[in-house]
Design an enzyme around this catalytic site. Sequence first.
Site, PDB file in Angstrom:
ATOM      1  N   GLU A 172       6.376   1.565   0.238  1.00  0.00           N
ATOM      2  CA  GLU A 172       5.300   2.180   1.000  1.00  0.00           C
ATOM      3  C   GLU A 172       5.746   2.274   2.453  1.00  0.00           C
ATOM      4  OE1 GLU A 172       0.937   1.060  -0.238  1.00  0.00           O
ATOM      5  OE2 GLU A 172       2.144  -0.769  -0.170  1.00  0.00           O
TER       6      GLU A 172
ATOM      7  N   GLU B 187       0.031  -5.190  -9.408  1.00  0.00           N
ATOM      8  CA  GLU B 187       0.555  -3.912  -8.912  1.00  0.00           C
ATOM      9  C   GLU B 187       1.922  -4.185  -8.297  1.00  0.00           C
ATOM     10  OE1 GLU B 187      -0.173  -0.623  -5.355  1.00  0.00           O
ATOM     11  OE2 GLU B 187      -1.933  -1.567  -6.270  1.00  0.00           O
TER      12      GLU B 187
END
Length: 683
Positions: free
Chosen positions: A177, A172
């Site tokens: 974020e 991933e």
Amino acid sequence: MNVKFCCKVAALPVPLLLLACGSTEQAKQSAEALPQPIGSPAAYWQLVWNDEFDADEIDQRKWNVEEHCWGGGGASQQCYTKRKANIQVSDGSLKLLAKKGSFTGPSLPSGDKRITRTQAYTSAKLSTKGKVDWRYGRVEVRAKLPQGQGTWPAIWMLPSEEKYGQWPASGEIDIVEAVNLKTPSDAKGVDSSALEDRLYGSLHYGRAVPENLRSGKDYQLPNGINPADGFHTYTVEWEEGEIRWFIDNVHYATQRQDEWYSQYLNNGHLVTAEGAAPFDQAFYLGLNLDIGGSWAENANATGVDGDIFPQALEVDYVRVYQCTVERSSGKGCNSVPQEANLVEGFRPPITVAVDTQFAEGPRFSLFDDELDYSLMLNSYDPRNAMRYRLTADPYRGQVIEISKAGKAGNVHLTAPETNMNHWQEGGQLIFDLKLLSHAKGAKLLVKMDSGWPNASDYEVELPALDTWTEVRINVADLAARGNSLVSGKSVDLTKVVNLFVIEPTASMDLQIDKLRFEYPEASLPFNFGQRGLAYYFSDFGGNNSQLIQDPSKQRSRVALTRKSANAAGWAGTSLGEGAGFSQAIQLDELKPTMSLWVYSPAAATPVRLKITDSKQPDSFAEVEVLTQSQGQWEQLIFDFSQATPSWQSDTRYNKVTLFFNYGVRGAEAGEQVFYWDQLKVGS
């Protein structure tokens, strides 16, 4: 339509090396260092896909909009919906809107409406899965992030196929974020008035959860600018073997393939994928705004503040570029210095123990100045709270230093699946602990697990600060306590994956050294059939001793001493470690005897027994006895009233040495094997 940057590339070997430390690092830029934050990249980057969000609805040729209430691996609290209340395109931007309010929808990401779940919030998630994917390139997303306790926006990439197994063994890429922006910061060392402003770029890889890894950097905008106050451009450049992160065109992190890996099951065997895996396959792009979850709820003020809603992740554009210099590998378009902002990640642990007996005992050292080669130092770090490294202590060499800020997370030593069941029989988990600091009310848990939730934990009493203290935990006691967080679960000692887990329950700084499993050392009488004790042999002169099952099957476990063909006449075997037994050997003053059962290859073989004061090696007494039989067990009695030098009742004898066929060299007799058992005082 599928757009892919390149075809399959040749695999490159990855060395099997142990990691040393690190998971998330920090970068910060000055305002003077900022280049133009928006605008086209260099000409060698060719635009191949984009969405400027200039229409008044989602372009369904490009995006899938998810609709479910699963909550994902992060256990977040929202339902994703397709409603305009949660997802809109207007005024030239995409808006993912999080709102407070109960909603019921499918509980699984498949969207199966037969199984439902109700969540307290609604939001949105969309991706290009099944529409378009890429292998290598530059992805730019210009976005404004939400703020408030419990918000968790994410812009990410996942593999279109799980070539190397379930998440995150197939990888991933988190482009950016953030959690809880503009709430009071919980970063270490910041002013109490500071607000949360950290942005995170990272990779997930390793093995399938729960043996997964993450590495990356956090970044702060210059001059106290908060990402929730305006639009910023979040970018990754991805080529074969290297991924780079940028914010507003400022490069702040690079990760390379020698600092990531993928391990997965192939025909039941754990293997390490080759080359740049798992980041060597096509990935699709995703955007979502989560509420709560394991990271956001455990950071800053903790929980979810229901008064902050609605909140929005607003996206101005998404643009994907291809490097035109070398299309197959994506290489040739990097303008970043080679060694700039490298992230220290993780290298693959061995998948099968080099020594299949590595955990057998009587002492199994996990860490003493260095990590056992079969082990991997790792962390569970759902909120980027854990830091760990090997650091030098001026008196001890390397020690493990662990720092935790907050509640969630631990550090653990992972091994190939290992049978530790025998350690229940008297074995202890032992380590030296130095506590540097801790929050009020913090506790320290030590765990072993077979994969969560099959874990057992034990609370360690906190020692005084800045002092090394030895901690001893009986393995049987630890296993019996079970999982304090999940009722009815405990470690399966026949299938242990994480041999040692250390988990502060709140902020804490500590160091660990001399980490090991160990049996208590045996003392007289020596009965090798008794398990759960450490029997140490110190061979010299050409002897070699070990414990085996009695070949004659008349006894259980016995000692075997092999006197080699090259052995000296004085070859011997001392019992116990160098310092001798902690207790002195107490012989009866009226009848000072010791006895030993021996299985000799020949009758009339001299067996000499020597007792010594380990602190005064010149203070000793020894007795020699001849065997009476060949090829069978017999008891020999050693009468120390006849010892030479003479036995002294006031001498503290605490060391025993055995000599088989004393005075006869191996060259004269050839290799000889002796079995022995039940050495004790008296007969």
